[in-house]
Design an enzyme around this catalytic site. Structure first.
Site, PDB file in Angstrom:
ATOM      1  N   CYS A  82       0.047 -13.304 -30.437  1.00 37.13           N
ATOM      2  CA  CYS A  82      -0.033 -12.482 -31.534  1.00 37.13           C
ATOM      3  C   CYS A  82       0.910 -11.207 -31.643  1.00 37.13           C
ATOM      4  O   CYS A  82       1.264 -10.707 -30.552  1.00 37.13           O
ATOM      5  CB  CYS A  82      -1.476 -11.921 -31.275  1.00 37.13           C
ATOM      6  SG  CYS A  82      -1.813 -10.621 -32.452  1.00 37.13           S
ATOM      7  N   CYS A  85      -0.818  -7.623 -30.667  1.00 40.93           N
ATOM      8  CA  CYS A  85      -1.396  -7.101 -29.438  1.00 40.93           C
ATOM      9  C   CYS A  85      -0.626  -7.909 -28.199  1.00 40.93           C
ATOM     10  O   CYS A  85      -1.029  -7.956 -27.149  1.00 40.93           O
ATOM     11  CB  CYS A  85      -2.797  -7.153 -29.302  1.00 40.93           C
ATOM     12  SG  CYS A  85      -3.468  -8.935 -29.237  1.00 40.93           S
ATOM     13  N   CYS A 130      -6.918 -13.200 -34.091  1.00 40.61           N
ATOM     14  CA  CYS A 130      -6.826 -12.777 -32.612  1.00 40.61           C
ATOM     15  C   CYS A 130      -8.144 -12.291 -32.138  1.00 40.61           C
ATOM     16  O   CYS A 130      -8.545 -11.503 -32.829  1.00 40.61           O
ATOM     17  CB  CYS A 130      -5.551 -11.969 -32.576  1.00 40.61           C
ATOM     18  SG  CYS A 130      -5.453 -11.236 -30.963  1.00 40.61           S
ATOM     19  N   CYS A 153      -3.077 -23.219 -39.573  1.00 40.40           N
ATOM     20  CA  CYS A 153      -1.974 -22.844 -40.261  1.00 40.40           C
ATOM     21  C   CYS A 153      -1.928 -21.641 -40.275  1.00 40.40           C
ATOM     22  O   CYS A 153      -2.405 -20.672 -40.706  1.00 40.40           O
ATOM     23  CB  CYS A 153      -2.644 -23.328 -41.874  1.00 40.40           C
ATOM     24  SG  CYS A 153      -1.024 -23.357 -42.908  1.00 40.40           S
TER      25      CYS A 153
END
Length: 164
Positions: A82, A85, A130, A153
């Site tokens: 991510c 983070c 996330c 996606c």
């Protein structure tokens, strides 16, 4: 009769508009999703951590232009994290070329993403974020390869690739 002005279309468009008004789907931004306490940052804190483009995608649930991400063509072994983070989300061996113009994966790392239903295009879609910071990643569809049949996606600007 003109294909666009069929009886079905004439009835369907107003009906869908009325249903959208009646059910009033609330706009849920990624910044409104409950995230882990240490990642519950203010708008200004997120804006200082992210580029304007990444902020738009991760925190305002935006979408980047198709075929604009360098990660779409990434073929090396590694892990996709991510961009908000740094939580590992996808392994490179789960990535495939979907032809859609966005990095696509047939499975995520267990527990790394959370999903919700998105009605932005009236038709319900499954959006995923996330699981740590709540950053918007993309949408998951049921047209991917086996063994899962899923296609995650993803927006390339919502990811950071860490090669092995």
């Amino acid at each position: 009769m003109n294909q666009f002005l069929s009886r079905r279309t004439f009835i369907l468009i107003p009906t869908m508009s009325i249903l959208k008004i009646i059910f009033k789907p609330m706009k849920v931004l990624a910044s409104a999703i409950a995230s882990k306490e240490e990642w519950n940052l203010s708008k200004d804190e997120w804006k200082s951590r992210l580029s304007p483009e990444s902020y738009y995608i991760l925190r305002e649930e935006g979408t980047e232009r198709a075929f604009s991400s360098q990660l779409n063509n990434e073929k090396r072994k590694g892990v996709f994290h991510c961009a908000g983070c740094d939580l590992p989300l996808f392994l490179s061996d789960k990535k495939f070329d979907s032809g859609t113009g966005w990095p696509s994966f047939w499975d995520s790392i267990k527990g790394s993403v959370d999903t919700k239903v998105d009605f932005k295009l009236i038709v319900p879609r499954t959006e995923y974020h996330c699981s740590r910071c709540g950053g918007h990643q993309g949408h998951v569809f049921n047209d991917g390869p086996l063994p899962t049949g899923k296609r995650y996606c993803n927006n390339g600007l919502a990811l950071r690739f860490v090669p092995e």
